[in-house]
Write an enzyme that holds these catalytic residues in place. Structure first.
Site, PDB file in Angstrom:
ATOM      1  N   ARG A 120       0.657  -1.000   0.113  1.00  0.00           N
ATOM      2  CA  ARG A 120       0.235   0.156  -0.110  1.00  0.00           C
ATOM      3  C   ARG A 120       1.104   1.608   0.073  1.00  0.00           C
ATOM      4  O   ARG A 120       0.281   1.936  -0.924  1.00  0.00           O
ATOM      5  CB  ARG A 120      -0.864  -0.072   1.436  1.00  0.00           C
ATOM      6  CG  ARG A 120      -1.802  -1.019   1.290  1.00  0.00           C
ATOM      7  CD  ARG A 120      -3.051  -0.799   2.347  1.00  0.00           C
ATOM      8  NE  ARG A 120      -2.335  -1.486   3.697  1.00  0.00           N
ATOM      9  CZ  ARG A 120      -2.053  -0.862   4.919  1.00  0.00           C
ATOM     10  NH1 ARG A 120      -3.302  -1.182   5.173  1.00  0.00           N
ATOM     11  NH2 ARG A 120      -1.570  -0.992   5.529  1.00  0.00           N
ATOM     12  N   ASN A 142      -6.004  -2.108   1.296  1.00  0.00           N
ATOM     13  CA  ASN A 142      -6.039  -3.965   1.429  1.00  0.00           C
ATOM     14  C   ASN A 142      -7.219  -4.534   1.682  1.00  0.00           C
ATOM     15  O   ASN A 142      -8.349  -3.864   2.006  1.00  0.00           O
ATOM     16  CB  ASN A 142      -5.683  -4.418   3.193  1.00  0.00           C
ATOM     17  CG  ASN A 142      -3.946  -4.651   3.244  1.00  0.00           C
ATOM     18  OD1 ASN A 142      -3.292  -4.390   2.114  1.00  0.00           O
ATOM     19  ND2 ASN A 142      -3.229  -4.639   3.971  1.00  0.00           N
TER      20      ASN A 142
END
Length: 98
Positions: free
Chosen positions: A19, A37
């Site tokens: 990320r 996520n």
């Protein structure tokens, strides 16, 4: 031409800094959007900006950070309303897991 793309990235993409890698690449290139996520182990992202620039961020996501192992990238058209999930005042956000 500006585009919005919606990606679902699978493989070993959680717990490896994916990320923050995506966020860094997007910010470096001036792309807006978000990444998060998913409970199924994948990473979901939305990128918006000039088509060529967004394509560059997507290409980086196909590789991922060195500790990731990207197995598949589902890439489809997104819509500008998807950008509303960003944190207020941020061009690119890391969102909570869903």
């Amino acid at each position: 031409m500006k585009v919005t793309r919606h990606l679902q990235i699978s493989g070993r993409v959680q717990g490896v800094g994916f990320r923050f890698y995506a966020q860094r690449k997007a910010r470096e290139l001036g792309v807006t959007g978000w990444v998060r996520n998913r409970r199924d182990g994948s990473v979901e992202a939305v990128f918006a900006g000039p088509a060529a620039t967004v394509a560059g961020v997507i290409e980086a996501c196909r590789r991922g950070p060195s500790s990731a192992r990207v197995e598949a990238v589902q890439d489809e058209a997104g819509n500008p309303d998807m950008l509303n999930l960003r944190q207020a005042g941020e061009g690119f956000s890391v969102l909570p897991t869903i």
